[in-house]
Scaffold this active site. Structure first.
Site: not given
Ligand SMILES: O=C(O)c1ccccc1N[C@@H]1O[C@H](COP(=O)(O)O)[C@@H](O)[C@H]1O
Length: 202
Positions: A6, A124
């Site tokens: 992502c 998450d």
């Molecule tokens: O990645 C982002 O910036 C984000 C922003 C807002 C909502 C979701 C986002 N990403 C999601 O967050 C997790 C990954 O988190 P990590 O950085 O690996 O701890 C994953 O579900 C992304 O799709």
């Protein structure tokens, strides 16, 4: 093991994720250091082969607006982070988008994939995209069912252990494959996908 990468922001990131064997690639269309506008995401999504799922990610955005952004980006799926009601999901259910419901694990969280009409459930950390880990032992009391993805602070170094502990259907990563905030490291993407797949086969 389904693997989603992502927060992809450049054509090189897309190529690295596809070549590493990612099953899904996420474009962040919401407030974030990784934010893209739908037109930028559309250009990147056009580079993704059809067998890799393209996902628009939003947080705290009204569902109908999130759906508009996803359609403008030309992606296949919409990942909704936020406190949505069943009615909110019903608003986007008719759109030509596959749906991911993203939530932190809190008391009362419905852990049945599909409870809101979604195809995938994503568990998450409380602050999505922060790179923060969360206590996977919370899953001992309440285990999700169906097509669910684990996210939150995953890295190439910890993904195998996390998979063995939580036994998810898939994993999702953003911060853990970056050299600095918002900048993807292509070597870390390759390592993450390989380690996730290796753990699944063990
Ligand atoms: O990645 C982002 O910036 C984000 C922003 C807002 C909502 C979701 C986002 N990403 C999601 O967050 C997790 C990954 O988190 P990590 O950085 O690996 O701890 C994953 O579900 C992304 O799709």
């Amino acid at each position: 093991m389904f693997v989603k990468v992502c927060g992809v922001r450049t054509p090189g990131d897309v190529a690295a994720a596809v070549e590493a064997g990612a099953d899904a690639i996420g474009f962040v269309l919401t407030e974030s250091v990784r934010r893209l506008d739908p037109a930028e995401a559309r250009e990147l999504a056009a580079l993704v082969p059809p067998h890799v799922l393209t996902v628009a990610v939003t947080a705290g955005v009204p569902a109908a607006e999130a759906g508009r952004r996803a359609l403008a980006a030309g992606v296949q799926a919409l990942q909704l982070h936020g406190d949505y009601l069943h009615e909110d999901f019903a608003e986007v259910a008719a759109l030509p988008l596959r749906l991911l419901r993203a939530t932190a694990l809190r008391p009362g969280t419905d852990l049945a994939t599909g409870a809101f009409g979604e195809e995938f459930l994503l568990l998450d950390a409380p602050v999505a995209g922060s790179g923060a880990r969360w206590d996977l032992s919370l899953l001992d009391a309440a285990r999700p069912r169906g097509h669910w993805l684990l996210a939150g602070g995953l890295t190439p170094a910890n993904v195998a252990d996390a998979i063995r502990a939580a036994r998810p259907w898939g994993v999702d990563v953003s911060s853990g494959v970056e050299s600095s905030r918002g900048v993807k490291d292509h070597g870390l993407i390759r390592e993450f996908v390989a380690n996730a797949r290796g753990a699944a086969l063990a």
